[in-house]
Design a protein around this motif. Structure first.
Motif, PDB file in Angstrom:
ATOM      1  N   ASN A  71     -25.677  39.462  37.321  1.00 42.56           N
ATOM      2  CA  ASN A  71     -27.092  39.586  36.970  1.00 42.56           C
ATOM      3  C   ASN A  71     -27.338  39.811  35.482  1.00 42.56           C
ATOM      4  N   PRO A  72     -26.724  40.830  34.859  1.00 41.02           N
ATOM      5  CA  PRO A  72     -26.983  41.019  33.414  1.00 41.02           C
ATOM      6  C   PRO A  72     -26.475  39.876  32.559  1.00 41.02           C
ATOM      7  N   ILE A  73     -25.376  39.230  32.986  1.00 41.26           N
ATOM      8  CA  ILE A  73     -24.846  38.092  32.230  1.00 41.26           C
ATOM      9  C   ILE A  73     -25.820  36.931  32.280  1.00 41.26           C
ATOM     10  N   ILE A  74     -26.321  36.634  33.473  1.00 38.84           N
ATOM     11  CA  ILE A  74     -27.263  35.518  33.641  1.00 38.84           C
ATOM     12  C   ILE A  74     -28.540  35.761  32.849  1.00 38.84           C
ATOM     13  N   TYR A  75     -29.071  36.989  32.939  1.00 37.79           N
ATOM     14  CA  TYR A  75     -30.339  37.283  32.278  1.00 37.79           C
ATOM     15  C   TYR A  75     -30.204  37.437  30.766  1.00 37.79           C
ATOM     16  N   SER A  76     -29.037  37.840  30.280  1.00 35.43           N
ATOM     17  CA  SER A  76     -28.899  38.053  28.834  1.00 35.43           C
ATOM     18  C   SER A  76     -28.477  36.790  28.110  1.00 35.43           C
ATOM     19  N   LEU A  77     -27.480  36.073  28.627  1.00 31.34           N
ATOM     20  CA  LEU A  77     -26.982  34.885  27.941  1.00 31.34           C
ATOM     21  C   LEU A  77     -28.014  33.758  27.922  1.00 31.34           C
ATOM     22  N   ARG A  78     -28.889  33.728  28.919  1.00 28.92           N
ATOM     23  CA  ARG A  78     -29.912  32.679  29.001  1.00 28.92           C
ATOM     24  C   ARG A  78     -31.261  33.150  28.462  1.00 28.92           C
ATOM     25  N   ASN A  79     -31.284  34.315  27.799  1.00 30.36           N
ATOM     26  CA  ASN A  79     -32.543  34.884  27.342  1.00 30.36           C
ATOM     27  C   ASN A  79     -32.459  35.223  25.855  1.00 30.36           C
ATOM     28  N   THR A 113     -20.889  48.038  32.362  1.00 32.17           N
ATOM     29  CA  THR A 113     -21.195  47.813  30.946  1.00 32.17           C
ATOM     30  C   THR A 113     -22.429  46.936  30.783  1.00 32.17           C
ATOM     31  N   GLY A 114     -22.446  45.806  31.486  1.00 32.99           N
ATOM     32  CA  GLY A 114     -23.545  44.854  31.337  1.00 32.99           C
ATOM     33  C   GLY A 114     -24.888  45.428  31.736  1.00 32.99           C
ATOM     34  N   ASN A 115     -24.937  46.087  32.892  1.00 30.06           N
ATOM     35  CA  ASN A 115     -26.214  46.645  33.357  1.00 30.06           C
ATOM     36  C   ASN A 115     -26.659  47.830  32.503  1.00 30.06           C
ATOM     37  N   SER A 116     -25.710  48.660  32.057  1.00 29.27           N
ATOM     38  CA  SER A 116     -26.060  49.797  31.193  1.00 29.27           C
ATOM     39  C   SER A 116     -26.626  49.315  29.861  1.00 29.27           C
ATOM     40  N   VAL A 117     -25.984  48.301  29.271  1.00 29.56           N
ATOM     41  CA  VAL A 117     -26.460  47.742  28.000  1.00 29.56           C
ATOM     42  C   VAL A 117     -27.851  47.144  28.172  1.00 29.56           C
ATOM     43  N   LEU A 118     -28.066  46.421  29.277  1.00 30.16           N
ATOM     44  CA  LEU A 118     -29.369  45.794  29.508  1.00 30.16           C
ATOM     45  C   LEU A 118     -30.463  46.847  29.669  1.00 30.16           C
ATOM     46  N   ILE A 119     -30.196  47.906  30.428  1.00 28.79           N
ATOM     47  CA  ILE A 119     -31.176  48.992  30.591  1.00 28.79           C
ATOM     48  C   ILE A 119     -31.461  49.640  29.240  1.00 28.79           C
ATOM     49  N   PHE A 120     -30.419  49.877  28.458  1.00 28.28           N
ATOM     50  CA  PHE A 120     -30.574  50.502  27.145  1.00 28.28           C
ATOM     51  C   PHE A 120     -31.430  49.638  26.218  1.00 28.28           C
ATOM     52  N   LEU A 121     -31.165  48.340  26.177  1.00 26.35           N
ATOM     53  CA  LEU A 121     -31.924  47.441  25.306  1.00 26.35           C
ATOM     54  C   LEU A 121     -33.394  47.398  25.700  1.00 26.35           C
ATOM     55  N   ILE A 122     -33.663  47.338  26.992  1.00 26.36           N
ATOM     56  CA  ILE A 122     -35.052  47.305  27.462  1.00 26.36           C
ATOM     57  C   ILE A 122     -35.765  48.610  27.125  1.00 26.36           C
ATOM     58  N   TRP A 123     -35.023  49.698  27.119  1.00 23.21           N
ATOM     59  CA  TRP A 123     -35.612  51.007  26.832  1.00 23.21           C
ATOM     60  C   TRP A 123     -35.897  51.185  25.341  1.00 23.21           C
ATOM     61  N   SER A 140     -33.034  31.438  35.738  1.00 24.41           N
ATOM     62  CA  SER A 140     -32.177  32.619  35.791  1.00 24.41           C
ATOM     63  C   SER A 140     -32.439  33.412  37.067  1.00 24.41           C
ATOM     64  N   HIS A 141     -33.708  33.584  37.379  1.00 27.13           N
ATOM     65  CA  HIS A 141     -34.080  34.349  38.574  1.00 27.13           C
ATOM     66  C   HIS A 141     -33.655  33.626  39.840  1.00 27.13           C
ATOM     67  N   LEU A 142     -33.791  32.303  39.862  1.00 25.72           N
ATOM     68  CA  LEU A 142     -33.412  31.530  41.043  1.00 25.72           C
ATOM     69  C   LEU A 142     -31.909  31.588  41.292  1.00 25.72           C
ATOM     70  N   ILE A 143     -31.108  31.578  40.215  1.00 24.13           N
ATOM     71  CA  ILE A 143     -29.655  31.689  40.358  1.00 24.13           C
ATOM     72  C   ILE A 143     -29.293  33.024  40.992  1.00 24.13           C
ATOM     73  N   VAL A 144     -29.928  34.103  40.514  1.00 22.49           N
ATOM     74  CA  VAL A 144     -29.667  35.444  41.048  1.00 22.49           C
ATOM     75  C   VAL A 144     -30.064  35.516  42.523  1.00 22.49           C
ATOM     76  N   VAL A 145     -31.222  34.957  42.851  1.00 22.08           N
ATOM     77  CA  VAL A 145     -31.703  34.973  44.244  1.00 22.08           C
ATOM     78  C   VAL A 145     -30.729  34.239  45.161  1.00 22.08           C
ATOM     79  N   SER A 146     -30.248  33.073  44.727  1.00 22.23           N
ATOM     80  CA  SER A 146     -29.331  32.283  45.548  1.00 22.23           C
ATOM     81  C   SER A 146     -28.020  33.019  45.796  1.00 22.23           C
ATOM     82  N   LEU A 147     -27.479  33.640  44.734  1.00 22.97           N
ATOM     83  CA  LEU A 147     -26.207  34.356  44.853  1.00 22.97           C
ATOM     84  C   LEU A 147     -26.329  35.580  45.754  1.00 22.97           C
TER      85      LEU A 147
END
Length: 316
Positions: free
Chosen positions: A290-298, A44-54, A247-254
């Protein structure tokens, strides 16, 4: 007993047996259902993020294009292991064919390598945006962004093709029981009746190119970014830059942290349970987070979501 299991269930001698998530755990059903919940959230999260960016032209920028590629990788990544694991659990067979195992390994290695490369290129995008903003539109042109995406996918696929082909040619002795929930290369190598030490050393060398070097480049990029941010006079600009980069650093670490342990340390130094737990981080948990980190903090992503919801509610 396990030999009888193979005969009674019509399992081919060429099939592998996946012991599943934390085999022997008393509440294995609970683990599987939790993984399925994570899978649903990730889809759900990744599909919504791709859709919004599109659909939102405000997000038609290099950063969000690369983020959409990351979401696409995560969608396929988590789908390459979780559905098969759930089906096997419900059917009670826990088997996967030799070809199916190779295909699953190929996709997992391809997507894992592609994500490593893409995360590195995303850090370069942030470096240019913060440290060289006037030249950003020129450096990060649409053609360059497409090239970055192509390099990530192609690099991951090429490395995966070589490693999958080599790994699947090792002879297997005894029961083909993989103490894992999917066909991951280190788990397959443990079944071989040949000495795989030299090959494991080669894998560690390749992992330097796909994990350690990208990690080093990302850290050096963010050191430069942090030093530039400290010299900024605008508190608003400083906060925006730090929010995006954190946000990017959190994703990289995980993602890269567990990968370093699994692929760059000797297989004998960690247990199968530890391997499964670490693998869940970068194959299941990270695609969900990933989508949670990038969306909630953006704020831009949240604003795009609000605009889409408003348009749909008004049209109804």
């Amino acid at each position: 007993m396990r030999l009888r299991y193979e005969r009674n269930n019509g399992t081919s001698t060429t099939d592998f047996i996946l012991l599943g998530p934390f085999f022997g755990f008393q509440r294995v059903n609970l683990v599987v259902y939790l993984i399925l919940l994570v899978y649903f959230i990730a889809l759900t999260g990744n599909s919504v993020l791709i859709f919004l960016i599109w659909v939102d032209f405000h997000l038609h920028t290099p950063m969000y294009f690369l983020l959409s590629q990351l979401s696409l990788i995560d969608l396929v990544y988590i789908s390459s292991s979780v559905p098969k694991m759930a089906i096997n659990h419900w059917l009670g067979k826990h088997t996967i064919s030799h070809i199916g195992c190779g295909v699953q390994m190929f996709f997992c290695l391809t997507l894992g390598g592609a994500e490593c490369l893409l995360l590195t290129l995303m850090s370069y995008d942030r470096y240019v945006a913060v440290c060289n903003p006037l030249r950003y539109p020129i450096i990060m042109s649409p053609k360059v962004c497409l090239l970055m995406a192509a390099v990530s996918w192609a690099g991951g696929a090429l490395n995966s093709l070589i490693q999958t082909n080599y790994t699947m040619h090792f002879p297997i002795c005894g029961l083909k029981e993989i103490n894992h929930f999917f066909c991951e290369m280190p788990a397959i190598l443990k079944l071989s009746c040949e000495d795989t030490l030299n090959y494991e050393m080669m894998v560690s060398v390749v992992s330097v190119a796909f994990i350690l070097i990208p990690f080093s480049i990302i850290i050096s990029s963010y050191i430069r970014i942090f030093l530039t941010v400290l010299r900024m006079n605008s508190p608003e600009g400083r906060n925006k830059a730090l929010a995006t980069c954190s946000s990017h650093l959190i994703v990289v670490s995980l993602y890269l942290g567990p990968g370093i342990v699994v692929y760059m340390t000797p297989g004998s130094s960690h247990t199968p349970e530890l391997d499964q737990g670490l693998s869940m981080f970068y194959t299941i948990l990270t695609p969900m987070l990933n989508p949670i980190i990038y969306s909630l903090r953006n704020k831009e992503v949240m604003e795009a979501l609000r605009n889409v919801l408003k348009r749909n509610l008004i049209s109804k």
